[in-house]
Design a protein around this motif. Structure first.
Motif, PDB file in Angstrom:
ATOM      1  N   GLY A 385     -64.907  23.572   5.480  1.00 46.38           N
ATOM      2  CA  GLY A 385     -65.243  22.571   4.470  1.00 46.38           C
ATOM      3  C   GLY A 385     -64.046  21.722   4.127  1.00 46.38           C
ATOM      4  N   VAL A 386     -63.304  22.104   3.081  1.00 41.37           N
ATOM      5  CA  VAL A 386     -62.076  21.402   2.706  1.00 41.37           C
ATOM      6  C   VAL A 386     -61.044  22.433   2.272  1.00 41.37           C
ATOM      7  CG1 VAL A 386     -63.247  19.288   1.968  1.00 41.37           C
ATOM      8  CG2 VAL A 386     -62.797  21.080   0.295  1.00 41.37           C
ATOM      9  N   ARG A 387     -59.804  22.045   2.367  1.00 44.77           N
ATOM     10  CA  ARG A 387     -58.716  22.879   1.845  1.00 44.77           C
ATOM     11  C   ARG A 387     -57.772  22.004   1.037  1.00 44.77           C
ATOM     12  NH1 ARG A 387     -53.769  22.723   4.264  1.00 44.77           N
ATOM     13  NH2 ARG A 387     -53.563  21.489   6.180  1.00 44.77           N
ATOM     14  N   GLU A 388     -57.120  22.607   0.053  1.00 43.40           N
ATOM     15  CA  GLU A 388     -56.240  21.867  -0.835  1.00 43.40           C
ATOM     16  C   GLU A 388     -54.887  21.609  -0.174  1.00 43.40           C
ATOM     17  OE1 GLU A 388     -54.534  22.114  -5.421  1.00 43.40           O
ATOM     18  OE2 GLU A 388     -55.981  23.592  -4.694  1.00 43.40           O
ATOM     19  N   ILE A 389     -54.361  20.412  -0.391  1.00 46.52           N
ATOM     20  CA  ILE A 389     -53.017  20.039   0.059  1.00 46.52           C
ATOM     21  C   ILE A 389     -52.088  20.105  -1.160  1.00 46.52           C
ATOM     22  CG2 ILE A 389     -51.594  18.274   1.151  1.00 46.52           C
ATOM     23  CD1 ILE A 389     -54.168  17.024   2.253  1.00 46.52           C
ATOM     24  N   THR A 390     -51.071  20.913  -1.099  1.00 44.95           N
ATOM     25  CA  THR A 390     -50.188  21.089  -2.256  1.00 44.95           C
ATOM     26  C   THR A 390     -48.860  20.352  -2.136  1.00 44.95           C
ATOM     27  OG1 THR A 390     -49.323  23.132  -1.281  1.00 44.95           O
ATOM     28  CG2 THR A 390     -51.205  23.333  -2.790  1.00 44.95           C
ATOM     29  N   LYS A 391     -48.538  19.863  -0.959  1.00 46.32           N
ATOM     30  CA  LYS A 391     -47.266  19.170  -0.761  1.00 46.32           C
ATOM     31  C   LYS A 391     -47.241  17.884  -1.581  1.00 46.32           C
ATOM     32  CE  LYS A 391     -44.337  17.079   2.814  1.00 46.32           C
ATOM     33  NZ  LYS A 391     -44.239  16.719   4.257  1.00 46.32           N
ATOM     34  N   PRO A 392     -46.202  17.671  -2.417  1.00 48.81           N
ATOM     35  CA  PRO A 392     -46.140  16.439  -3.213  1.00 48.81           C
ATOM     36  C   PRO A 392     -46.178  15.186  -2.341  1.00 48.81           C
ATOM     37  CG  PRO A 392     -44.524  18.031  -3.999  1.00 48.81           C
ATOM     38  CD  PRO A 392     -45.080  18.582  -2.715  1.00 48.81           C
ATOM     39  N   LEU A 393     -46.928  14.199  -2.811  1.00 47.36           N
ATOM     40  CA  LEU A 393     -47.056  12.871  -2.204  1.00 47.36           C
ATOM     41  C   LEU A 393     -47.751  12.876  -0.847  1.00 47.36           C
ATOM     42  CD1 LEU A 393     -43.622  11.264  -3.183  1.00 47.36           C
ATOM     43  CD2 LEU A 393     -45.792  11.224  -4.417  1.00 47.36           C
ATOM     44  N   ALA A 394     -48.382  14.006  -0.492  1.00 50.98           N
ATOM     45  CA  ALA A 394     -49.218  14.023   0.707  1.00 50.98           C
ATOM     46  C   ALA A 394     -50.536  13.309   0.400  1.00 50.98           C
ATOM     47  CB  ALA A 394     -49.487  15.455   1.152  1.00 50.98           C
ATOM     48  N   ILE A 395     -50.986  12.483   1.342  1.00 49.87           N
ATOM     49  CA  ILE A 395     -52.214  11.717   1.142  1.00 49.87           C
ATOM     50  C   ILE A 395     -53.414  12.533   1.580  1.00 49.87           C
ATOM     51  CG2 ILE A 395     -53.503   9.656   1.832  1.00 49.87           C
ATOM     52  CD1 ILE A 395     -50.829   8.224   2.156  1.00 49.87           C
ATOM     53  N   SER A 429     -64.549  12.658  -3.939  1.00 48.32           N
ATOM     54  CA  SER A 429     -64.695  11.338  -4.549  1.00 48.32           C
ATOM     55  C   SER A 429     -64.787  10.197  -3.546  1.00 48.32           C
ATOM     56  CB  SER A 429     -63.507  11.071  -5.485  1.00 48.32           C
ATOM     57  OG  SER A 429     -62.316  10.893  -4.740  1.00 48.32           O
ATOM     58  N   GLY A 430     -64.302  10.418  -2.320  1.00 43.30           N
ATOM     59  CA  GLY A 430     -64.226   9.320  -1.370  1.00 43.30           C
ATOM     60  C   GLY A 430     -63.003   8.445  -1.557  1.00 43.30           C
ATOM     61  N   ASP A 431     -62.193   8.749  -2.562  1.00 42.56           N
ATOM     62  CA  ASP A 431     -60.941   8.015  -2.803  1.00 42.56           C
ATOM     63  C   ASP A 431     -59.775   8.805  -2.224  1.00 42.56           C
ATOM     64  OD1 ASP A 431     -62.203   5.993  -4.130  1.00 42.56           O
ATOM     65  OD2 ASP A 431     -61.526   6.554  -6.125  1.00 42.56           O
ATOM     66  N   LEU A 432     -58.876   8.129  -1.555  1.00 43.81           N
ATOM     67  CA  LEU A 432     -57.649   8.751  -1.090  1.00 43.81           C
ATOM     68  C   LEU A 432     -56.572   8.584  -2.162  1.00 43.81           C
ATOM     69  CD1 LEU A 432     -57.423   7.799   2.681  1.00 43.81           C
ATOM     70  CD2 LEU A 432     -58.376   9.844   1.624  1.00 43.81           C
ATOM     71  N   ALA A 433     -55.814   9.649  -2.373  1.00 49.65           N
ATOM     72  CA  ALA A 433     -54.809   9.643  -3.421  1.00 49.65           C
ATOM     73  C   ALA A 433     -53.686  10.588  -3.029  1.00 49.65           C
ATOM     74  CB  ALA A 433     -55.431  10.061  -4.755  1.00 49.65           C
ATOM     75  N   MET A 434     -52.673  10.645  -3.865  1.00 48.41           N
ATOM     76  CA  MET A 434     -51.605  11.624  -3.700  1.00 48.41           C
ATOM     77  C   MET A 434     -51.159  12.078  -5.093  1.00 48.41           C
ATOM     78  SD  MET A 434     -48.668   9.063  -2.249  1.00 48.41           S
ATOM     79  CE  MET A 434     -48.169   7.582  -3.140  1.00 48.41           C
ATOM     80  N   ARG A 435     -50.559  13.253  -5.141  1.00 51.34           N
ATOM     81  CA  ARG A 435     -50.075  13.809  -6.401  1.00 51.34           C
ATOM     82  C   ARG A 435     -48.574  14.023  -6.287  1.00 51.34           C
ATOM     83  NH1 ARG A 435     -53.066  19.048  -7.459  1.00 51.34           N
ATOM     84  NH2 ARG A 435     -51.968  19.540  -5.547  1.00 51.34           N
ATOM     85  N   ASP A 436     -47.822  13.569  -7.299  1.00 53.35           N
ATOM     86  CA  ASP A 436     -46.380  13.731  -7.231  1.00 53.35           C
ATOM     87  C   ASP A 436     -45.954  15.085  -7.800  1.00 53.35           C
ATOM     88  OD1 ASP A 436     -46.204  13.518 -10.041  1.00 53.35           O
ATOM     89  OD2 ASP A 436     -45.652  11.401  -9.988  1.00 53.35           O
ATOM     90  N   SER A 437     -44.675  15.357  -7.787  1.00 58.37           N
ATOM     91  CA  SER A 437     -44.173  16.665  -8.200  1.00 58.37           C
ATOM     92  C   SER A 437     -44.330  16.908  -9.698  1.00 58.37           C
ATOM     93  CB  SER A 437     -42.696  16.808  -7.809  1.00 58.37           C
ATOM     94  OG  SER A 437     -41.926  15.751  -8.374  1.00 58.37           O
ATOM     95  N   ASP A 438     -44.590  15.853 -10.477  1.00 56.49           N
ATOM     96  CA  ASP A 438     -44.826  16.002 -11.910  1.00 56.49           C
ATOM     97  C   ASP A 438     -46.309  16.164 -12.245  1.00 56.49           C
ATOM     98  OD1 ASP A 438     -42.098  15.711 -12.565  1.00 56.49           O
ATOM     99  OD2 ASP A 438     -42.270  13.523 -12.469  1.00 56.49           O
ATOM    100  N   GLY A 439     -47.168  16.145 -11.217  1.00 57.63           N
ATOM    101  CA  GLY A 439     -48.594  16.308 -11.457  1.00 57.63           C
ATOM    102  C   GLY A 439     -49.354  15.030 -11.718  1.00 57.63           C
ATOM    103  N   TYR A 440     -48.696  13.872 -11.598  1.00 60.01           N
ATOM    104  CA  TYR A 440     -49.378  12.581 -11.746  1.00 60.01           C
ATOM    105  C   TYR A 440     -50.081  12.230 -10.430  1.00 60.01           C
ATOM    106  CZ  TYR A 440     -46.936  11.401 -16.123  1.00 60.01           C
ATOM    107  OH  TYR A 440     -46.462  11.375 -17.411  1.00 60.01           O
ATOM    108  N   PHE A 441     -51.275  11.655 -10.537  1.00 62.66           N
ATOM    109  CA  PHE A 441     -52.037  11.247  -9.361  1.00 62.66           C
ATOM    110  C   PHE A 441     -51.876   9.738  -9.144  1.00 62.66           C
ATOM    111  CE2 PHE A 441     -53.752  15.346 -10.104  1.00 62.66           C
ATOM    112  CZ  PHE A 441     -54.349  15.772  -8.934  1.00 62.66           C
ATOM    113  N   TRP A 442     -51.842   9.366  -7.859  1.00 59.90           N
ATOM    114  CA  TRP A 442     -51.635   7.971  -7.467  1.00 59.90           C
ATOM    115  C   TRP A 442     -52.724   7.567  -6.485  1.00 59.90           C
ATOM    116  CZ3 TRP A 442     -47.216   5.355  -9.330  1.00 59.90           C
ATOM    117  CH2 TRP A 442     -46.321   6.170 -10.047  1.00 59.90           C
ATOM    118  N   PHE A 443     -53.397   6.471  -6.789  1.00 65.40           N
ATOM    119  CA  PHE A 443     -54.465   5.962  -5.931  1.00 65.40           C
ATOM    120  C   PHE A 443     -53.877   5.348  -4.673  1.00 65.40           C
ATOM    121  CE2 PHE A 443     -57.400   2.587  -4.597  1.00 65.40           C
ATOM    122  CZ  PHE A 443     -58.608   3.268  -4.568  1.00 65.40           C
TER     123      PHE A 443
END
Length: 566
Positions: A385-395, A429-443
């Motif tokens: 199905g899907v797996r979580e990506i934990t590396k910061p700033l990975a798309i 969601s169908g949106d691609l994003a990334m999460r930084d090391s502070d936990g903020y999400f970026w579209f």
């Protein structure tokens, strides 16, 4: 407001449910929670809605006024033989009758579906056919221009209510006369939490629009996110500029403000920078919720216009609809003394999911962090199905752990399409994003918007934001164009601010600016000037339409396109 970490650690959806009044046996009704419970608490005389007409007049409605008027509308529906579960549609501008009809329909246990008044006949037809509309409330002009020819194709449409005419033509009904004949007493339907309350349509890239179904328990999320994401308080004067024809204008332009007991300002007129600043100043707006397109138009008008008005009452500003460019956040902080707080959600989620929380530092260009009660992750497809990506700033794809009350309960008549939105307990969601090391999400972009160039994954928003920093750029849209060597190259379309002309020197300057900011691998290889960029009526730039037109491909569903772009 408590700190973000404190609120997250102490949050529970059961506690959020307990903030509302509910009926016995675990039932509730959105309209009761929005309006009538304030009367029970002695706040019936508080102004709920202040309507500003196009011609400059204004009219106030207290919570008691809205309660009595929505009772009349619920009785009107019953008198017409409209029962619980029937579908009531509106095709109206931002006029009081729209808000009364929405609340009255919900009180009667009907499903309410608002349509944007600027829609053409085809999007109106498709939405009413899919939803099986039983009642339509509209104006004489809109009916004649957009609905009259469709009526024979809508066999389930029983009644048409006209708010500005005696209804003598074609079997139409006079809304005002019918309302005057009804009583102001109505026993609100106690609804099961999972019973459908709202139907909102969202357009796909191709095919017919999807009808997202939302239930009465969604009010739990509307109420608490109004507090958490918009910092709404009962003494606020609040302005949401979104039209109720879009889900923002219903969730946060009707339900959330009313459940939180605020005074809400409604402007009938379309965007005008000076008028908007006058409203902010004269109505002493404290909380303002608007869209990036509008913010960029205000930027285009210049900071001097804003600073010529007293905006000292503004204490919180938020943005939604598409990602807010960093330049707009910085501009707002310089111009208003406070920044716009961007947030992210979708028609499908029903309410705000990720936000720049009021007591949290804003990172310009970020959508923020998941609200309390929401678990978000960046995921990728796997064998299971899907797996979580934990590396910061990975798309990867932005996913939400299911379980919040305002999540859609289905696409009407399209169960298979609905089930494809989920995997392993996540909503995709169908949106691609990334999460930084502070936990903020970026579209980054929609799944089908991301550009793959010479091995690089390039998010359009990143390139658009860099170009928006240029003094000449008013709006920017970026797409990928096929290239034999690189796979795709980046092409940008730029609409210019007043006073700038589309010259070759300016084009080269924009290219150089982008290369300096982004590097040659990411910067656009080509820039084209456009007087206007194609946008939906809610203000989102339609990149896929630019791409279709550029490549001569089918345009797909353009029912939400601004009329001047069709």
């Amino acid at each position: 407001m408590p700190s973000y970490d404190e609120e997250v650690s102490g949050f529970s959806w059961d506690a959020a449910r307990a903030l509302l009044d509910w009926f016995p046996d675990g039932k509730l009704n959105i309209a009761y929670e929005a309006i009538d419970r304030h009367l029970q608490k002695g706040d019936g005389d508080r102004i709920a809605l202040r309507w500003l007409s196009k011609n400059g007049s204004r009219k106030d409605f207290t919570y008691r006024d809205l309660s009595l008027q929505s009772n009349r509308f619920a009785n009107l529906l019953r008198s017409l033989g409209i029962e619980k579960g029937d579908r009531v549609y509106s095709l109206l501008g931002r006029v009081p009758e729209l808000y009364i009809a929405a609340l009255g329909s919900l009180k009667a246990g009907c499903v309410f579906c608002p349509m944007f008044s600027a829609f053409g006949p085809e999007p109106i037809r498709s939405r009413m056919e899919i939803g099986g509309a039983n009642v339509l409330i509209t104006t004489k002009r809109l009916y004649k221009r957009k609905v009259s020819a469709l009526r024979k194709d809508l066999p389930e449409l029983k009644e048409i209510l006209i708010i500005d005419d005696d209804g003598s033509d074609e079997g139409l009904r006079d809304f005002a006369a019918l309302m005057a004949a009804e009583t102001e007493d109505f026993k609100t339907e106690a609804m099961a939490p999972e019973e459908t309350a709202l139907l909102h349509f969202t357009s796909g890239t191709t095919g017919k629009p999807k009808g997202a179904m939302h239930v009465h328990e969604a009010v739990v999320a509307h109420h608490i996110t109004g507090r958490l994401a918009l910092d709404l308080r009962s003494d606020d004067i609040y302005w949401c500029t979104a039209d109720p024809g879009w889900i923002t204008g219903t969730s946060y332009g009707i339900i959330a403000p009313f459940t939180n007991g605020v005074t809400m300002v409604i402007d009938e007129a379309e965007f005008d920078a000076n008028r908007w600043y006058q409203i902010l100043a004269e109505e002493k707006i404290t909380v303002w919720y608007t869209a990036p397109t509008a913010i960029r138009m205000l930027m285009k008008a210049g900071s001097e216009l804003a600073k010529s008005h007293d905006l000292s009452h503004l204490r919180f500003m938020a943005s939604v609809g598409e990602p807010l460019n960093p330049e707009a956040v910085i501009w707002s902080a310089d111009t208003f003394g406070i920044p716009f707080h961007d947030n992210w959600w979708q028609t499908e989620t029903g309410g705000i999911m990720i936000a720049n929380y009021a007591s949290m530092g804003v990172k310009p260009g970020s959508m923020g962090k998941p609200l309390p009660g929401i678990s978000a992750a960046i995921v990728e497809k796997s064998d299971n199905g899907v797996r979580e990506i934990t590396k910061p700033l990975a798309i990867g794809e932005l996913a939400l752990k299911t379980g919040w009350p305002s999540m859609m309960r289905g696409y009407l008549h399209e169960e298979e399409r609905y089930q494809k939105c989920f995997a392993n307990g996540w909503y995709l969601s169908g949106d691609l994003a990334m999460r930084d090391s502070d936990g903020y999400f970026w579209f980054v972009g929609r799944n089908d918007d991301v550009i793959k160039s010479a091995g690089h994954l390039i998010g359009p928003f990143e390139v658009e934001s860099a170009l928006m920093e240029h003094e000449a750029a008013a709006e920017v849209a970026v797409i990928g164009i096929a290239d034999e060597t690189a796979g795709e190259i980046v092409k940008a379309f730029v609409a210019l601010k007043l006073g700038h002309k589309p010259t070759e020197d300016l084009r080269l300057d924009l290219v150089g600016h982008a290369r300096k900011r982004l590097g040659p691998a990411v910067a656009p290889k080509d820039i084209a000037f456009r007087e206007n960029l194609p946008k939906t009526r809610s203000g989102k730039i339609m990149r896929r339409l630019l791409k279709a037109r550029e490549l001569g491909l089918p345009e797909g569903d353009i029912s939400t396109l601004e009329s001047d772009e069709q």
